[in-house]
Design a protein around this motif. Sequence first.
Motif, short mmCIF file in Angstrom:
data_model
loop_
_atom_site.label_atom_id
_atom_site.label_comp_id
_atom_site.label_asym_id
_atom_site.label_seq_id
_atom_site.Cartn_x
_atom_site.Cartn_y
_atom_site.Cartn_z
N ARG A 8 -28.42 40.19 3.86
CA ARG A 8 -29.16 39.28 2.99
C ARG A 8 -30.08 38.37 3.80
NH1 ARG A 8 -24.22 37.76 -0.11
NH2 ARG A 8 -23.97 39.40 -1.62
N GLU A 9 -29.51 37.84 4.87
CA GLU A 9 -30.31 36.96 5.72
C GLU A 9 -31.52 37.69 6.29
OE1 GLU A 9 -27.67 35.38 8.64
OE2 GLU A 9 -26.54 34.17 7.20
N ASP A 22 -34.00 38.21 3.51
CA ASP A 22 -34.70 36.95 3.25
C ASP A 22 -35.71 36.66 4.35
OD1 ASP A 22 -33.26 36.61 0.95
OD2 ASP A 22 -31.76 35.25 1.84
N LYS A 47 -38.70 38.95 3.92
CA LYS A 47 -39.53 38.56 2.79
C LYS A 47 -40.44 37.39 3.16
CE LYS A 47 -36.50 40.13 -0.88
NZ LYS A 47 -35.57 39.75 -1.96
#
Length: 194
Positions: free
Chosen positions: A186-187, A190, A193
Motif C-alpha cells: 500500500r505504501e 501510495d 501515485k
Amino acid sequence: MDYKISRGAEAQAISNESLNAAQAARATERAEAEDLRNEVSEAYEDQAQELETVRQQLAEALEQVQAGEQIRERQASELADLDAAKQQRDYEAANAMTELHTAREALDALRSELAQVQARADAQASVAAERQQDAVTRLETVLAELENIKQESRTALDKAQQEAAEAREHAAGLTGQLEAITAQNRELMDALKK
C-alpha cells in the motif's frame, strides 16, 4: 536379499495372525462376559419374582391371621357386654378360631416354602457369584488392555495437539508477514501515485 525380504514378510504375516487371534479372543471373552452377566441378571430377576410371590402369600396369610384375631377379640368383647348372645358368639368365636388355625397352617406351609425358595436362591446366588467373579476377572483383563489403548490414544492426541499448536503459531507468523507485506504494498502504491 530376497530371502531377507521373504523372512520379513513371513514375520509380518505371523505378527498379523497373532494380532487377529488376540482381537478375536478378546471379542469372544467380551461376548461371554455379557452372556454371563445376562444369565446372572435373569437368575436374580427369577429369584426376586419367586420371593415377591412368597412375600405376597405370606402377607395374605398374615392378614388372615390378623383378621381372625380381630374377630376373636371383637367377639370376646361382645360376649362380656351381651350375655344373651353368648351362645351365638361362642359359635362365631369357634369359627374364627378355625379360620385362625387354617391361616396359621397356611402360614407355616408358606414359611416352609419360603425356606425352600431361600435355599434354592442361596444355591443359585453362590453359582452366580462364582460366575460373576470369573466375569469380573475377565472384564478387568479387558479393561486393562483398553486402558493401555486409551493411554496410547492420549499420547497420540497430545502429539497431534502439539503439532496443531505449532501449525497455528506458524500460520499466525505467516499472517503477520502477509499483513506487513500488504502494508508495504500500500505504501509503495501510495508513493507511486504521488
